[in-house]
Design a protein around this motif. Structure first.
Motif, PDB file in Angstrom:
ATOM      1  N   LEU A  11       0.853  -1.193   0.000  1.00  0.00           N
ATOM      2  CA  LEU A  11       0.000   0.000   0.000  1.00  0.00           C
ATOM      3  C   LEU A  11       0.887   1.240   0.000  1.00  0.00           C
ATOM      4  O   LEU A  11       1.836   1.341   0.791  1.00  0.00           O
ATOM      5  CB  LEU A  11      -0.891  -0.004   1.240  1.00  0.00           C
ATOM      6  N   VAL A  12       0.555   2.190  -0.870  1.00  0.00           N
ATOM      7  CA  VAL A  12       1.354   3.406  -0.969  1.00  0.00           C
ATOM      8  C   VAL A  12       0.424   4.570  -1.288  1.00  0.00           C
ATOM      9  O   VAL A  12      -0.630   4.365  -1.918  1.00  0.00           O
ATOM     10  CB  VAL A  12       2.458   3.257  -2.034  1.00  0.00           C
ATOM     11  N   GLN A  13       0.796   5.751  -0.882  1.00  0.00           N
ATOM     12  CA  GLN A  13       0.005   6.933  -1.205  1.00  0.00           C
ATOM     13  C   GLN A  13       0.312   7.386  -2.636  1.00  0.00           C
ATOM     14  O   GLN A  13       1.391   7.124  -3.177  1.00  0.00           O
ATOM     15  CB  GLN A  13       0.314   8.058  -0.235  1.00  0.00           C
ATOM     16  N   ALA A  14      -0.647   8.065  -3.203  1.00  0.00           N
ATOM     17  CA  ALA A  14      -0.450   8.618  -4.544  1.00  0.00           C
ATOM     18  C   ALA A  14       0.797   9.491  -4.571  1.00  0.00           C
ATOM     19  O   ALA A  14       1.046  10.266  -3.638  1.00  0.00           O
ATOM     20  CB  ALA A  14      -1.666   9.420  -4.967  1.00  0.00           C
ATOM     21  N   GLY A  15       1.586   9.329  -5.625  1.00  0.00           N
ATOM     22  CA  GLY A  15       2.840  10.047  -5.745  1.00  0.00           C
ATOM     23  C   GLY A  15       4.031   9.277  -5.222  1.00  0.00           C
ATOM     24  O   GLY A  15       5.185   9.668  -5.456  1.00  0.00           O
ATOM     25  N   GLY A  16       3.756   8.199  -4.519  1.00  0.00           N
ATOM     26  CA  GLY A  16       4.819   7.395  -3.946  1.00  0.00           C
ATOM     27  C   GLY A  16       5.405   6.400  -4.932  1.00  0.00           C
ATOM     28  O   GLY A  16       5.064   6.389  -6.118  1.00  0.00           O
ATOM     29  N   SER A  17       6.296   5.549  -4.406  1.00  0.00           N
ATOM     30  CA  SER A  17       7.009   4.585  -5.235  1.00  0.00           C
ATOM     31  C   SER A  17       6.963   3.196  -4.616  1.00  0.00           C
ATOM     32  O   SER A  17       6.858   3.052  -3.393  1.00  0.00           O
ATOM     33  CB  SER A  17       8.478   5.001  -5.395  1.00  0.00           C
ATOM     34  N   GLU A  65       4.354   4.994 -19.164  1.00  0.00           N
ATOM     35  CA  GLU A  65       5.573   5.517 -19.788  1.00  0.00           C
ATOM     36  C   GLU A  65       6.096   6.718 -19.008  1.00  0.00           C
ATOM     37  O   GLU A  65       5.347   7.645 -18.695  1.00  0.00           O
ATOM     38  CB  GLU A  65       5.268   5.923 -21.236  1.00  0.00           C
ATOM     39  N   GLY A  66       7.384   6.678 -18.676  1.00  0.00           N
ATOM     40  CA  GLY A  66       7.994   7.776 -17.939  1.00  0.00           C
ATOM     41  C   GLY A  66       7.869   7.662 -16.431  1.00  0.00           C
ATOM     42  O   GLY A  66       8.531   8.390 -15.694  1.00  0.00           O
ATOM     43  N   ARG A  67       7.027   6.756 -15.958  1.00  0.00           N
ATOM     44  CA  ARG A  67       6.854   6.574 -14.502  1.00  0.00           C
ATOM     45  C   ARG A  67       7.390   5.226 -14.030  1.00  0.00           C
ATOM     46  O   ARG A  67       7.898   5.117 -12.917  1.00  0.00           O
ATOM     47  CB  ARG A  67       5.372   6.674 -14.122  1.00  0.00           C
ATOM     48  N   PHE A  68       7.247   4.215 -14.869  1.00  0.00           N
ATOM     49  CA  PHE A  68       7.686   2.867 -14.521  1.00  0.00           C
ATOM     50  C   PHE A  68       8.937   2.515 -15.314  1.00  0.00           C
ATOM     51  O   PHE A  68       9.098   2.937 -16.461  1.00  0.00           O
ATOM     52  CB  PHE A  68       6.602   1.846 -14.859  1.00  0.00           C
ATOM     53  N   THR A  69       9.794   1.684 -14.690  1.00  0.00           N
ATOM     54  CA  THR A  69      10.998   1.216 -15.361  1.00  0.00           C
ATOM     55  C   THR A  69      11.176  -0.273 -15.098  1.00  0.00           C
ATOM     56  O   THR A  69      11.178  -0.707 -13.936  1.00  0.00           O
ATOM     57  CB  THR A  69      12.242   1.963 -14.869  1.00  0.00           C
ATOM     58  N   ILE A  70      11.314  -1.026 -16.168  1.00  0.00           N
ATOM     59  CA  ILE A  70      11.587  -2.454 -16.047  1.00  0.00           C
ATOM     60  C   ILE A  70      13.087  -2.675 -16.235  1.00  0.00           C
ATOM     61  O   ILE A  70      13.727  -2.023 -17.065  1.00  0.00           O
ATOM     62  CB  ILE A  70      10.768  -3.279 -17.061  1.00  0.00           C
ATOM     63  N   SER A  71      13.630  -3.597 -15.451  1.00  0.00           N
ATOM     64  CA  SER A  71      15.049  -3.935 -15.582  1.00  0.00           C
ATOM     65  C   SER A  71      15.213  -5.410 -15.245  1.00  0.00           C
ATOM     66  O   SER A  71      14.327  -6.022 -14.640  1.00  0.00           O
ATOM     67  CB  SER A  71      15.905  -3.067 -14.653  1.00  0.00           C
ATOM     68  N   ARG A  72      16.341  -5.967 -15.631  1.00  0.00           N
ATOM     69  CA  ARG A  72      16.551  -7.383 -15.418  1.00  0.00           C
ATOM     70  C   ARG A  72      17.988  -7.652 -15.024  1.00  0.00           C
ATOM     71  O   ARG A  72      18.891  -6.895 -15.357  1.00  0.00           O
ATOM     72  CB  ARG A  72      16.193  -8.161 -16.679  1.00  0.00           C
ATOM     73  N   ASN A  84       7.234   4.663 -10.019  1.00  0.00           N
ATOM     74  CA  ASN A  84       7.288   5.990  -9.404  1.00  0.00           C
ATOM     75  C   ASN A  84       6.031   6.778  -9.751  1.00  0.00           C
ATOM     76  O   ASN A  84       5.303   6.426 -10.687  1.00  0.00           O
ATOM     77  CB  ASN A  84       8.528   6.740  -9.885  1.00  0.00           C
ATOM     78  N   SER A  85       5.811   7.840  -9.006  1.00  0.00           N
ATOM     79  CA  SER A  85       4.662   8.716  -9.244  1.00  0.00           C
ATOM     80  C   SER A  85       3.378   7.911  -9.380  1.00  0.00           C
ATOM     81  O   SER A  85       2.592   8.112 -10.316  1.00  0.00           O
ATOM     82  CB  SER A  85       4.886   9.568 -10.503  1.00  0.00           C
ATOM     83  N   LEU A  86       3.174   7.022  -8.458  1.00  0.00           N
ATOM     84  CA  LEU A  86       2.028   6.121  -8.536  1.00  0.00           C
ATOM     85  C   LEU A  86       0.719   6.880  -8.419  1.00  0.00           C
ATOM     86  O   LEU A  86       0.615   7.879  -7.690  1.00  0.00           O
ATOM     87  CB  LEU A  86       2.126   5.046  -7.458  1.00  0.00           C
ATOM     88  N   LYS A  87      -0.288   6.373  -9.127  1.00  0.00           N
ATOM     89  CA  LYS A  87      -1.615   6.957  -9.156  1.00  0.00           C
ATOM     90  C   LYS A  87      -2.628   5.928  -8.668  1.00  0.00           C
ATOM     91  O   LYS A  87      -2.388   4.716  -8.789  1.00  0.00           O
ATOM     92  CB  LYS A  87      -1.967   7.376 -10.581  1.00  0.00           C
ATOM     93  N   PRO A  88      -3.769   6.388  -8.165  1.00  0.00           N
ATOM     94  CA  PRO A  88      -4.800   5.426  -7.735  1.00  0.00           C
ATOM     95  C   PRO A  88      -5.189   4.447  -8.846  1.00  0.00           C
ATOM     96  O   PRO A  88      -5.479   3.277  -8.556  1.00  0.00           O
ATOM     97  CB  PRO A  88      -5.960   6.325  -7.337  1.00  0.00           C
ATOM     98  N   THR A 127      -1.703  -1.330  -4.045  1.00  0.00           N
ATOM     99  CA  THR A 127      -2.819  -0.431  -3.770  1.00  0.00           C
ATOM    100  C   THR A 127      -2.288   0.977  -3.592  1.00  0.00           C
ATOM    101  O   THR A 127      -1.405   1.204  -2.762  1.00  0.00           O
ATOM    102  CB  THR A 127      -3.573  -0.857  -2.502  1.00  0.00           C
ATOM    103  N   VAL A 128      -2.828   1.894  -4.374  1.00  0.00           N
ATOM    104  CA  VAL A 128      -2.409   3.293  -4.307  1.00  0.00           C
ATOM    105  C   VAL A 128      -3.585   4.112  -3.794  1.00  0.00           C
ATOM    106  O   VAL A 128      -4.628   4.180  -4.438  1.00  0.00           O
ATOM    107  CB  VAL A 128      -1.950   3.808  -5.681  1.00  0.00           C
ATOM    108  N   SER A 129      -3.391   4.728  -2.650  1.00  0.00           N
ATOM    109  CA  SER A 129      -4.468   5.516  -2.042  1.00  0.00           C
ATOM    110  C   SER A 129      -4.359   6.976  -2.478  1.00  0.00           C
ATOM    111  O   SER A 129      -3.270   7.497  -2.697  1.00  0.00           O
ATOM    112  CB  SER A 129      -4.404   5.421  -0.525  1.00  0.00           C
ATOM    113  N   SER A 130      -5.516   7.605  -2.579  1.00  0.00           N
ATOM    114  CA  SER A 130      -5.534   9.004  -3.024  1.00  0.00           C
ATOM    115  C   SER A 130      -5.410   9.969  -1.863  1.00  0.00           C
ATOM    116  O   SER A 130      -5.475   9.588  -0.715  1.00  0.00           O
ATOM    117  CB  SER A 130      -6.816   9.290  -3.798  1.00  0.00           C
TER     118      SER A 130
END
Length: 130
Positions: A11-17, A65-72, A84-88, A127-130
């Motif tokens: 669980l994270v607040q909106a804008g979190g990572s 795009e621009g908020r998430f990054t996949i790596s391996r 990053n910059s998670l949204k509800p 879960t992203v809370s607003s």
């Protein structure tokens, strides 16, 4: 058989990572390409992002795009999803998926269709809370 184990949801607040990870294990993991899918309540499972075995080719849906990054990390048979910059509207169950590739397709992104993938993780809730 290959098993995929995910970690990192919560669980994270909106804008979190958050950072999700998924590790493959089994007798013969081999050359695999990775993807993350997500499924929100009442919606179909859909691709979020994918990455080729070589890591040189990635694919992101427009909404991340621009908020998430996949790596391996091939040495560890692990894929990560930095969010990053998670949204509800990012709230969903997130699934990692792996597709067996060969040396001729090692640089190709594995695709957006669910049926292209050979192995699936059990899912982790975000879960992203607003």
């Amino acid at each position: 058989q290959v098993q995929l184990v995910e970690s990192g949801g919560g669980l994270v607040q909106a804008g979190g990572s958050l950072r999700l990870s998924c590790t493959a294990s089994g007798r013969t993991v081999g050359m695999i390409a990775w993807a993350w899918f997500r499924q929100a309540p009442g919606k179909e499972r859909a691709l979020v992002t994918a990455i080729s075995w070589s890591g040189g080719s990635t694919d992101y849906v427009d909404s991340v795009e621009g908020r998430f990054t996949i790596s391996r990390d091939n040495a560890k048979n692990t894929v990560h999803l930095q969010m990053n910059s998670l949204k509800p509207e990012d709230t969903a169950d997130y699934y990692c998926a792996a597709r067996r590739m060969n040396p001729y397709s090692s640089r190709i992104s594995p695709g957006r269709e669910l049926n292209r993938y050979d192995y699936w993780g059990q899912g982790t809730q975000v879960t992203v809370s607003s």
